[in-house]
Design a protein around this motif. Structure first.
Motif, PDB file in Angstrom:
ATOM      1  N   ASN A  32      23.849 -14.833  10.477  1.00  0.00           N
ATOM      2  CA  ASN A  32      23.453 -14.019   9.150  1.00  0.00           C
ATOM      3  C   ASN A  32      23.445 -15.112   7.915  1.00  0.00           C
ATOM      4  OD1 ASN A  32      26.132 -14.136   7.649  1.00  0.00           O
ATOM      5  ND2 ASN A  32      26.588 -12.884   9.767  1.00  0.00           N
ATOM      6  N   ILE A  49      23.315  -9.672   2.166  1.00  0.00           N
ATOM      7  CA  ILE A  49      23.665 -10.056   3.667  1.00  0.00           C
ATOM      8  C   ILE A  49      22.643  -9.882   4.405  1.00  0.00           C
ATOM      9  CG2 ILE A  49      25.370  -9.982   5.687  1.00  0.00           C
ATOM     10  CD1 ILE A  49      27.575  -9.085   4.045  1.00  0.00           C
TER      11      ILE A  49
ATOM     12  N   TYR B  31      40.157  -8.522   8.790  1.00  0.00           N
ATOM     13  CA  TYR B  31      39.842 -10.030   8.744  1.00  0.00           C
ATOM     14  C   TYR B  31      40.412 -10.414   7.506  1.00  0.00           C
ATOM     15  CZ  TYR B  31      36.881 -10.227  12.993  1.00  0.00           C
ATOM     16  OH  TYR B  31      36.568  -9.974  14.165  1.00  0.00           O
ATOM     17  N   PHE B  33      40.862 -14.236   5.311  1.00  0.00           N
ATOM     18  CA  PHE B  33      40.303 -15.586   5.439  1.00  0.00           C
ATOM     19  C   PHE B  33      40.999 -16.400   4.067  1.00  0.00           C
ATOM     20  CE2 PHE B  33      36.678 -14.647   7.804  1.00  0.00           C
ATOM     21  CZ  PHE B  33      36.463 -13.232   7.615  1.00  0.00           C
ATOM     22  N   TYR B  48      41.163 -18.182   9.464  1.00  0.00           N
ATOM     23  CA  TYR B  48      40.961 -16.736   9.375  1.00  0.00           C
ATOM     24  C   TYR B  48      41.901 -16.227  10.644  1.00  0.00           C
ATOM     25  CZ  TYR B  48      37.258 -16.380  12.780  1.00  0.00           C
ATOM     26  OH  TYR B  48      36.495 -16.575  14.043  1.00  0.00           O
ATOM     27  N   ASN B  99      33.498  -9.411  11.419  1.00  0.00           N
ATOM     28  CA  ASN B  99      33.250 -10.356  10.475  1.00  0.00           C
ATOM     29  C   ASN B  99      31.691 -10.503  10.032  1.00  0.00           C
ATOM     30  OD1 ASN B  99      33.445 -12.663   8.574  1.00  0.00           O
ATOM     31  ND2 ASN B  99      32.936 -13.961  10.592  1.00  0.00           N
ATOM     32  N   SER B 100      30.880 -10.426  11.167  1.00  0.00           N
ATOM     33  CA  SER B 100      29.713 -11.107  10.891  1.00  0.00           C
ATOM     34  C   SER B 100      28.764 -10.549   9.927  1.00  0.00           C
ATOM     35  CB  SER B 100      28.887 -10.884  12.345  1.00  0.00           C
ATOM     36  OG  SER B 100      29.598 -11.783  13.197  1.00  0.00           O
ATOM     37  N   ASN B 101      28.668  -9.174   9.879  1.00  0.00           N
ATOM     38  CA  ASN B 101      27.867  -8.399   8.891  1.00  0.00           C
ATOM     39  C   ASN B 101      28.336  -7.659   7.700  1.00  0.00           C
ATOM     40  OD1 ASN B 101      25.631  -9.736  10.176  1.00  0.00           O
ATOM     41  ND2 ASN B 101      25.518  -8.314  11.826  1.00  0.00           N
ATOM     42  N   GLN B 102      29.518  -8.071   7.755  1.00  0.00           N
ATOM     43  CA  GLN B 102      30.351  -7.122   6.433  1.00  0.00           C
ATOM     44  C   GLN B 102      30.479  -8.149   5.479  1.00  0.00           C
ATOM     45  OE1 GLN B 102      31.266  -3.972   6.763  1.00  0.00           O
ATOM     46  NE2 GLN B 102      30.071  -3.785   8.109  1.00  0.00           N
ATOM     47  N   PRO B 103      30.616  -7.466   4.132  1.00  0.00           N
ATOM     48  CA  PRO B 103      30.962  -8.554   3.132  1.00  0.00           C
ATOM     49  C   PRO B 103      32.543  -8.975   3.251  1.00  0.00           C
ATOM     50  CG  PRO B 103      30.614  -6.251   2.450  1.00  0.00           C
ATOM     51  CD  PRO B 103      30.277  -6.209   3.841  1.00  0.00           C
ATOM     52  N   GLN B 104      32.413 -10.126   2.582  1.00  0.00           N
ATOM     53  CA  GLN B 104      33.993 -10.466   2.530  1.00  0.00           C
ATOM     54  C   GLN B 104      34.144 -10.195   0.944  1.00  0.00           C
ATOM     55  OE1 GLN B 104      34.824 -14.321   3.682  1.00  0.00           O
ATOM     56  NE2 GLN B 104      33.896 -14.323   5.806  1.00  0.00           N
TER      57      GLN B 104
END
Lengths: 112, 115
Positions: A32, A49, B31, B33, B48, B99-104
């Protein structure tokens, strides 16, 4: 080496004008791509995203595009406002792990 | 709606001293970081955690750096002994589920100056 390159390094525009920021990457395999806005003295804030299957995503006046074939993304800001003055950071993640690669950012200044 | 909370906001100390940075993630996020940001190197991921367990610490620059997450609502990043080259802004971020497609969500950082 997986890298993310952003251009331009800095940009000055007049209030009300549009602008486009670029992000080229070599991260592979791609998972992504994220665009963040960072105001001076603050933490980054997520704008968009995008995954491999998405080629456009909007968030208000911000529109991000992704071309996974050419490994390029752009962030278009429409009708800029003074509050858009910030650094814009492109972050690309590799699939299968949490290896995130950060661009150096574009510093945008919007002048009245 | 409380975001990620970091403390202190600013820290100035002499080299050789121990520095402890603190982070409270958003409730429910699994998660967490830790990042470092400098003019020269930009944003760098240090380490993380997922569900309080360290997953990847390959970004930690050296053994002087350590991070812990004793529970879901608190994490620390410790530097001992500190050196002038550790001067930077340290950010903590948290995200929900994958983690991949979620906003931090980032805190506002701790600006660390080592004299």
């Amino acid at each position: 080496k997986n890298q993310v390159e952003q251009s331009p390094q800095s940009l000055i525009i007049l209030e009300g004008k549009n602008c486009t920021l670029q992000c080229n990457y070599t991260v592979s395999p791609f998972s992504n791509l994220r665009w963040y806005k960072q105001d001076t003295g603050r933490g980054p804030v997520s704008l968009t995203i995008m995954t491999f299957s998405e080629n456009t995503k909007s968030n208000g006046r911000y529109t991000a595009t992704l071309d996974a074939d050419t490994k390029q993304s752009s962030l278009h800001i429409t009708a800029s406002q003074l509050s858009d003055s910030a650094s814009y950071i492109c972050v690309v993640s590799a699939y299968g792990n949490n290896d995130m690669r950060f661009g150096a950012g574009t510093r945008l200044t919007v002048k009245p | 709606d409380a975001g990620v909370i970091q403390s202190p906001r600013h820290e100035v100390t002499e080299m050789g001293q121990e520095v402890t940075l603190r982070c409270k993630p958003i409730s429910g996020h699994d998660y967490l970081f830790w990042y470092r940001q400098t003019m020269m190197r930009g944003l760098e991921l240090l380490i993380y955690f997922n569900n309080n367990v360290p997953i990847d610490d390959s970004g930690m620059p050296e053994d002087r750096f350590s991070a812990k997450m004793p529970n879901a609502s608190f994490s620390t990043l410790k530097i001992q002994p500190s050196e002038p080259r550790d001067s930077a802004v340290y950010f903590c971020a948290s995200s929900f589920r994958s983690n991949s497609n979620q906003p931090q969500h980032f805190g506002d950082g701790t600006r660390l100056s080592i004299l």
